[in-house]
Design a protein around this motif. Structure first.
Motif, PDB file in Angstrom:
ATOM      1  N   UNK A   1       2.303  -2.607   1.707  1.00  0.00           N
ATOM      2  CA  UNK A   1       2.808  -2.130   3.002  1.00  0.00           C
ATOM      3  C   UNK A   1       2.945  -0.614   2.980  1.00  0.00           C
ATOM      4  N   UNK A   2       3.603  -0.097   1.947  1.00  0.00           N
ATOM      5  CA  UNK A   2       3.813   1.348   1.813  1.00  0.00           C
ATOM      6  C   UNK A   2       3.429   1.798   0.417  1.00  0.00           C
ATOM      7  N   UNK A   3       3.168   3.108   0.289  1.00  0.00           N
ATOM      8  CA  UNK A   3       2.786   3.630  -1.017  1.00  0.00           C
ATOM      9  C   UNK A   3       2.982   5.133  -1.044  1.00  0.00           C
ATOM     10  N   UNK A   4       3.511   5.636  -2.147  1.00  0.00           N
ATOM     11  CA  UNK A   4       3.518   7.079  -2.389  1.00  0.00           C
ATOM     12  C   UNK A   4       2.137   7.490  -2.887  1.00  0.00           C
ATOM     13  N   UNK A   5       1.794   8.729  -2.688  1.00  0.00           N
ATOM     14  CA  UNK A   5       0.469   9.174  -3.093  1.00  0.00           C
ATOM     15  C   UNK A   5       0.479  10.684  -3.332  1.00  0.00           C
ATOM     16  N   UNK A   6      -0.626  11.194  -3.842  1.00  0.00           N
ATOM     17  CA  UNK A   6      -0.747  12.613  -4.143  1.00  0.00           C
ATOM     18  C   UNK A   6      -0.516  13.439  -2.879  1.00  0.00           C
TER      19      UNK A   6
ATOM     20  N   UNK B   1       7.426   5.052  -0.545  1.00  0.00           N
ATOM     21  CA  UNK B   1       6.364   5.730   0.172  1.00  0.00           C
ATOM     22  C   UNK B   1       6.303   5.460   1.664  1.00  0.00           C
ATOM     23  N   UNK B   2       5.217   5.952   2.262  1.00  0.00           N
ATOM     24  CA  UNK B   2       4.973   5.795   3.693  1.00  0.00           C
ATOM     25  C   UNK B   2       4.027   4.629   3.952  1.00  0.00           C
ATOM     26  N   UNK B   3       4.045   4.135   5.178  1.00  0.00           N
ATOM     27  CA  UNK B   3       3.176   3.017   5.549  1.00  0.00           C
ATOM     28  C   UNK B   3       1.707   3.410   5.416  1.00  0.00           C
ATOM     29  N   UNK B   4       0.894   2.442   5.004  1.00  0.00           N
ATOM     30  CA  UNK B   4      -0.541   2.666   4.936  1.00  0.00           C
ATOM     31  C   UNK B   4      -1.108   2.828   6.344  1.00  0.00           C
ATOM     32  N   UNK B   5      -2.274   3.454   6.491  1.00  0.00           N
ATOM     33  CA  UNK B   5      -2.889   3.581   7.813  1.00  0.00           C
ATOM     34  C   UNK B   5      -3.065   2.218   8.483  1.00  0.00           C
ATOM     35  N   UNK B   6      -2.682   2.122   9.748  1.00  0.00           N
ATOM     36  CA  UNK B   6      -2.801   0.881  10.494  1.00  0.00           C
ATOM     37  C   UNK B   6      -1.649  -0.085  10.297  1.00  0.00           C
TER      38      UNK B   6
END
Length: 287
Positions: A62-67, A76-81
């Motif tokens: 659902x969400x993920x932190x990333x570079x 993290x934030x929601x994935x696109x869509x």
């Protein structure tokens, strides 16, 4: 890496780099809460450890932190869509093409989890102004104190586990007038911490140390620091030190290493009850 917070930073960073090699640019974490201290240690070693969140029913992320978009302590934030919202009671909701159609041959469970296009995760959380999600606990595990105050034990257990001298913890207090906790120390880190205070207990067994006043005093100090920003109803008034850890074999943990609360409460019912009786608490220990 339970002792990482107390290890020599430079040595730990070299060990991490040697373990993962020079070609690794980043790592991911999921399935269980990632202690912030661990995330920071990996970051210092040049190995960003990005935490994400999801369920089997949500494909599963659902969400993920990333570079370039990483906030340790969040998932993290929601994935696109993907949409994420927080219900009035704090439950995390999500909507989008990643959500399942329903549970196989279980229309009742489907109706309970899917409402107006939103999937009800059963997890509690909060969104910050930048859309980063923090998971605070499971809705079904909320404790209600005798004064009606609601407490999320997972959140408080996370604070306890952020302390390097604590390896495992379970918060208890359903229907009670204050919270208690069962604490399994990280004995290696605790012995080292006591040495810095001039007390060498290397020759003492864990059973003996669990009753040692210096151990109780040190843990009390560490817990008070960890809980300095929580409300009065969330404070751990009393705690009991266990010499042996919770295990899967002992049926205190699931195979995914989550606490089996009812099993632990039943096993240590007398110990928990004694804590409340000593403090003049309410009778009865079951939930």
């Amino acid at each position: 890496m339970t002792s990482v917070a107390s290890a020599d930073p430079a040595k730990t960073q070299r060990r991490l780099r040697d373990l993962f090699g020079r070609r690794i640019e980043w790592l991911s974490s999921g399935g269980a809460p990632l202690p912030v201290a661990i995330a920071r240690e990996y970051q210092a070693a040049g190995l960003p450890l990005y935490e994400g969140y999801g369920l089997t029913e949500t494909s599963p992320v659902i969400t993920f932190n990333r570079k370039g978009a990483n906030k340790p302590g969040t998932v993290g934030q929601a994935l696109p869509g993907v949409e994420v919202a927080i219900a009035a009671d704090g439950e995390v909701l999500t909507r989008g093409p990643h959500v399942m159609k329903g549970y196989w041959n279980n229309p009742q469970a489907t109706a309970e989890s899917l409402k107006d296009g939103w999937f009800y995760t059963g997890d509690l959380g909060k969104l910050d102004a930048d859309g980063y999600l923090s998971i605070t606990g499971r809705k079904k595990e909320i404790l209600v104190l005798s004064n009606g105050k609601k407490v999320v034990p997972n959140h408080l257990e996370g604070l306890l586990l952020s302390e390097a001298c604590i390896d495992q913890a379970m918060v208890y207090g359903e229907g009670r007038n204050f919270l208690t906790a069962l604490i399994v120390p990280h004995w290696g880190n605790l012995r080292q911490a006591l040495k810095t205070q001039g007390l060498n207990v290397d020759h003492e067994s864990e059973v003996t140390l669990a009753r040692h006043p210096a151990v109780s005093s040190l843990l009390r100090q560490r817990i008070d620091v960890a809980f300095k920003d929580v409300s009065s109803s969330e404070q751990i008034k009393k705690f009991m030190i266990l010499p042996t850890p919770f295990t899967v074999g002992g049926e205190e943990l699931t195979v995914s290493l989550k606490l089996r609360r009812k099993v632990i409460q039943a096993k240590y019912a007398a110990l928990l009850e004694a804590a409340y009786q000593e403090a003049g608490g309410q009778e009865g220990c079951g939930e």
